[in-house]
Design a protein around this motif. Structure first.
Motif, short mmCIF file in Angstrom:
data_model
loop_
_atom_site.label_atom_id
_atom_site.label_comp_id
_atom_site.label_asym_id
_atom_site.label_seq_id
_atom_site.Cartn_x
_atom_site.Cartn_y
_atom_site.Cartn_z
N TYR A 162 -15.71 12.75 0.97
CA TYR A 162 -17.13 13.04 0.77
C TYR A 162 -17.50 14.48 1.07
O TYR A 162 -18.66 14.86 1.02
CB TYR A 162 -17.98 12.10 1.64
N ILE A 196 -12.82 5.30 -3.83
CA ILE A 196 -12.35 5.80 -2.55
C ILE A 196 -11.72 4.63 -1.80
O ILE A 196 -12.21 3.53 -1.85
CB ILE A 196 -13.50 6.45 -1.78
N GLU A 197 -10.61 4.88 -1.19
CA GLU A 197 -9.89 3.80 -0.55
C GLU A 197 -10.29 3.65 0.91
O GLU A 197 -10.84 4.54 1.51
CB GLU A 197 -8.38 4.08 -0.57
N ARG A 198 -10.06 2.49 1.44
CA ARG A 198 -10.22 2.35 2.88
C ARG A 198 -9.11 1.47 3.42
O ARG A 198 -8.41 0.80 2.69
CB ARG A 198 -11.57 1.76 3.22
N LEU A 239 -0.56 7.79 10.53
CA LEU A 239 -1.25 8.74 9.66
C LEU A 239 -0.36 9.11 8.48
O LEU A 239 -0.83 9.20 7.34
CB LEU A 239 -1.63 10.01 10.44
N ALA A 240 0.92 9.29 8.76
CA ALA A 240 1.85 9.66 7.67
C ALA A 240 1.92 8.54 6.64
O ALA A 240 1.99 8.80 5.43
CB ALA A 240 3.23 9.95 8.24
N PHE A 290 1.81 17.16 11.65
CA PHE A 290 2.81 16.09 11.64
C PHE A 290 4.18 16.54 12.16
O PHE A 290 4.84 15.82 12.89
CB PHE A 290 2.99 15.55 10.21
N LYS A 308 -4.70 4.60 13.15
CA LYS A 308 -5.76 5.54 13.47
C LYS A 308 -5.21 6.74 14.26
O LYS A 308 -5.66 7.86 14.07
CB LYS A 308 -6.80 4.79 14.31
N TYR A 309 -4.26 6.48 15.14
CA TYR A 309 -3.89 7.54 16.08
C TYR A 309 -2.44 7.97 16.06
O TYR A 309 -2.15 9.08 16.52
CB TYR A 309 -4.27 7.11 17.51
N SER A 310 -1.52 7.14 15.57
CA SER A 310 -0.12 7.57 15.70
C SER A 310 0.26 8.49 14.55
O SER A 310 -0.30 8.44 13.46
CB SER A 310 0.81 6.36 15.74
N ARG A 342 -0.48 6.40 5.91
CA ARG A 342 -1.72 6.42 5.11
C ARG A 342 -1.68 7.56 4.10
O ARG A 342 -2.11 7.40 2.95
CB ARG A 342 -2.93 6.56 6.03
N ALA A 343 -1.19 8.72 4.54
CA ALA A 343 -1.12 9.86 3.63
C ALA A 343 -0.17 9.54 2.47
O ALA A 343 -0.47 9.84 1.32
CB ALA A 343 -0.64 11.10 4.37
N GLU A 365 -8.68 13.50 11.08
CA GLU A 365 -7.38 12.87 10.79
C GLU A 365 -6.54 13.74 9.85
O GLU A 365 -5.33 13.86 10.02
CB GLU A 365 -7.58 11.48 10.18
N ARG A 416 -5.08 16.40 11.99
CA ARG A 416 -3.97 15.92 12.82
C ARG A 416 -2.72 15.69 11.98
O ARG A 416 -1.60 15.92 12.42
CB ARG A 416 -4.37 14.61 13.52
N LEU A 417 -2.95 15.28 10.75
CA LEU A 417 -1.83 15.09 9.83
C LEU A 417 -1.11 16.41 9.56
O LEU A 417 0.10 16.44 9.39
CB LEU A 417 -2.39 14.52 8.52
N PHE A 428 -1.78 7.36 0.04
CA PHE A 428 -2.80 8.04 -0.76
C PHE A 428 -2.16 8.93 -1.82
O PHE A 428 -2.59 8.94 -2.97
CB PHE A 428 -3.70 8.88 0.15
N ASP A 429 -1.18 9.72 -1.44
CA ASP A 429 -0.58 10.67 -2.36
C ASP A 429 0.76 11.13 -1.79
O ASP A 429 0.81 11.88 -0.83
CB ASP A 429 -1.52 11.87 -2.54
N VAL A 437 -6.54 14.25 2.03
CA VAL A 437 -6.41 12.80 1.97
C VAL A 437 -7.81 12.21 2.08
O VAL A 437 -8.42 12.20 3.14
CB VAL A 437 -5.49 12.27 3.09
N GLU A 438 -8.34 11.76 0.95
CA GLU A 438 -9.77 11.46 0.86
C GLU A 438 -10.21 10.28 1.73
O GLU A 438 -11.35 10.23 2.15
CB GLU A 438 -10.15 11.20 -0.60
N ASP A 439 -9.29 9.34 1.97
CA ASP A 439 -9.72 8.20 2.77
C ASP A 439 -9.45 8.40 4.27
O ASP A 439 -9.47 7.45 5.04
CB ASP A 439 -9.12 6.89 2.26
N MET A 440 -9.22 9.63 4.64
CA MET A 440 -9.12 9.95 6.07
C MET A 440 -10.25 10.89 6.45
O MET A 440 -10.77 11.62 5.61
CB MET A 440 -7.81 10.68 6.35
N LYS A 485 0.82 -1.21 0.00
CA LYS A 485 0.00 0.00 0.00
C LYS A 485 0.86 1.26 0.00
O LYS A 485 0.57 2.21 -0.72
CB LYS A 485 -0.91 -0.01 1.23
#
Ligand SMILES: Nc1ncnc2c1ncn2[C@@H]1O[C@H](COP(=O)(O)OP(=O)(O)OP(=O)(O)O)[C@@H](O)[C@H]1O
Ligand SMILES: [Mg+2]
Lengths: 297, 273
Positions: B152, A294-296, A168-169, B121, A162-164, A171-172, B114, B117-118, A175-176, B107-110, A32
């Motif tokens: 959304y 949309i991703e999850r 988050l970095a 960073f 979810k929280y760290s 996941r970002a 979130e 919070r990002l 995504f991009d 970031v669309e999936d957040m 991912k």
């Protein structure tokens, strides 16, 4: 029908399936964030298990010390893998990186055989061997431990993403990458952390399996089962990886039951997960939880 | 407009771009000597048509150029007197320059939270929660959608989130790339109103890239106009608003509606050099 045996096999399937799920999560984590299909995932289990085994048997460390050392070693190992081997390939076609992971898996397996031999070596006894009775089913303490560890890792992943800050970095970045960089995230650091966490958690799975079955090169074949689990879940979904792992684990055991009761084909259960995989992908090409728009996670 | 008088005590320069040349992929020359200055606490706007090189200028400042194989090949960018050209973007963010990229890019999936919070960073301090409340106060719409996925949100809400996320980093300078893009006139007003109040309340320095020149010049203290990789005109808000060429090419003829017959002449793009 032998309900007891079936029940036992389903429980086994869930326990093994959760481990598949854990390793599949590690695989998805790398895919991912970095788009690399890591064919050396199974070898992470192998290296982790042998490292821990060597600490306990050769250096005679107490279990927890040896285990912690293994975790630290695998973490550094993952970072080094990214920094030394993979980073120079940034900007090269992703297929080169994937070929490289295939090469790595061969090298690691050969190296482990050379260092530790071809044969199964039992793990020093850590948990009691006598099965305990849980709700009428005979379960080995090591299995219960395996299940607890799997659940802890899954919950850990959930909170991490979810929280760290780093979660988050990651996941970002997945995504991009450019957006992540615009927020001050170092993509190189994220990649290194992905490999490090993936290696560390896979090693935990390797140690757990090693404790139950002994350590041998068979551990790296575990990685092969993880592909259908991850693909089934949609390759880029952490939840999907867990569900995929459970499905593969249970299927494998139930088909073993069907085989032993009626078909007597022998070894059939080894390939059933792959048939199911093909069928599910024909119906849902993106896997059960895969991304379309949309991703999850 | 009338309140510019107290600001004229010549504040110190925070950012200066000195005659930079930018090349993409080692061959595509896009900026051909761009210079501009952003004084502390002010809003400076950078205007120009599509492809003029506005976004490239911002990326040269924020370092994001690197992520697109671009490079500053001549000239320098200095921030607080320190040369920052061609540094890694993550380093530049830590120095206090934060770019809100064109096209929102949440970031669309957040979730909304979130994403915010990002934004924090790079921070290690304990005031992140307090700043989250501050952002929610500026953008009450985000509060309503706090737990929902950013993908959304409506376009306007995403733009607000992108700006709010930038505020979470507590930057010393904000680079805004076309915040009005794709928003209805009413929303543009709302977003620009908030941008102005952020500048007023916090003294946050901003470099605002816009195609919507009339809106941008309403809040900017100073403006630059770019064409084909060069700055072709610059001046204070009043100077630009009253400049005939600017009126014709960017303000659609100024305040008064002109007759249909004259409209044709707006299509003839005038060049300054
Ligand atoms: N990554 C890139 N690689 C090559 N050329 C690029 C790249 N990014 C932009 N360009 C070129 O540089 C020129 C300026 O682009 P830039 O995005 O800076 O314009 P802009 O003023 O922001 O335009 P717009 O108002 O449409 O956003 C364009 O001709 C564009 O094609
Ligand atoms: Mg642009």
């Amino acid at each position: 029908m032998n309900w007891d045996l079936l029940g036992q096999l389903v429980v086994n399937g869930v326990i093994v399936g959760m481990l598949y799920g854990v390793v599949a999560m590690c695989f998805v984590l790398i895919y991912k964030s970095t788009q690399v299909v890591n064919f050396a995932q199974g070898e992470f289990l192998l290296i982790g298990a042998w490292t821990c085994w060597a600490m306990l048997v050769w250096l005679e460390m107490p279990f927890w010390l040896g285990f912690l050392f293994t975790l630290a070693f695998m973490f550094v190992f993952g970072i080094l893998l990214q920094v030394v081997v993979l980073k120079p390939l940034i900007g090269e076609p992703i297929i080169s990186v994937i070929m490289l992971t295939i090469g790595l898996s061969i090298v690691f397996r050969a190296l482990m055989s050379w260092m530790f031999g071809e044969f199964v070596k039992p793990f020093p006894q850590v948990f009691e061997a006598d099965a305990v009775n849980v709700l009428g089913l005979q379960v080995q303490p090591a299995y219960i431990m395996s299940m607890v560890i799997s659940v802890v890792i899954m919950v850990g992943f959930f909170y991490f993403f979810k929280y760290s800050r780093m979660g988050l970095a990651m996941r970002a970045t997945a995504f991009d990458q450019q957006v992540a960089q615009s927020l001050g995230v170092s993509v190189k650091q994220v990649f290194a952390m992905c490999w490090a966490i993936s290696a560390l958690v896979s090693a935990v799975a390797g140690v757990v399996i090693g404790m139950v079955n002994g350590v041998s090169s068979a551990l790296s074949f575990f990685g092969i089962k993880v592909f259908p689990a991850a693909i089934l879940g949609g390759l880029d979904s952490i939840v999907g990886a867990i569900v995929g792992g459970l499905i593969i684990g249970v299927l494998e055991n139930v088909s073993q039951y069907v085989d032993s009761q009626w078909l007597q084909l022998g070894g059939l259960y080894q390939i059933v997960p792959f048939y199911v995989l093909v069928i599910i992908l024909m119906i849902k090409p993106y896997g059960l939880f895969g991304t379309k728009d949309i991703e999850r996670i | 407009m009338a309140d510019t008088a107290p600001r004229q005590a010549a504040p110190e320069t925070m950012l200066s771009v000195n005659n930079i040349e930018v090349v993409y992929d080692d061959v595509i020359l896009v900026l051909r000597g761009v210079s501009l200055e952003v004084p502390k606490g002010q809003i400076v706007t950078l205007l120009g048509a599509n492809g003029a090189g506005k976004s490239t200028t911002l990326k040269a400042i924020s370092g994001l150029l690197k992520t697109e194989d671009g490079e500053v090949t001549r000239g320098t960018v200095t921030f607080d007197g320190e040369t920052i050209s061609n540094q890694d973007p993550e380093k530049i963010v830590r120095k206090g320059i934060f770019q809100v990229m064109e096209g929102r890019r949440v970031v669309e999936d957040m979730t909304t939270i979130e994403n915010l919070r990002l934004g924090a960073f790079t921070r290690r301090d304990k005031n992140v929660r307090r700043d989250m409340d501050m952002v929610m106060d500026y953008f009450p719409r985000l509060k309503e959608r706090a737990g929902g996925l950013a993908g959304y949100l409506s376009g306007g809400e995403q733009q607000m989130l992108a700006i709010g996320r930038a505020l979470m980093a507590r930057p010393r300078m904000l680079l805004l790339d076309e915040p009005s893009m794709g928003l209805s006139p009413l929303l543009v007003k709302e977003v620009f109103g908030i941008i102005e109040s952020i500048n007023r309340d916090q003294g946050l320095t901003m470099l605002l890239v816009e195609q919507n020149a009339s809106q941008a010049l309403k809040l900017a203290d100073y403006g630059y106009i770019m064409e084909s990789g060069k700055v072709v005109l610059d001046g204070t808000q009043e100077e630009l608003l009253s400049n005939e060429d600017v009126k014709e090419s960017y303000l659609g003829g100024g305040e008064q509606r002109r007759s249909f017959k004259n409209l044709k002449s707006y299509k003839r793009r005038k060049r300054w050099l």
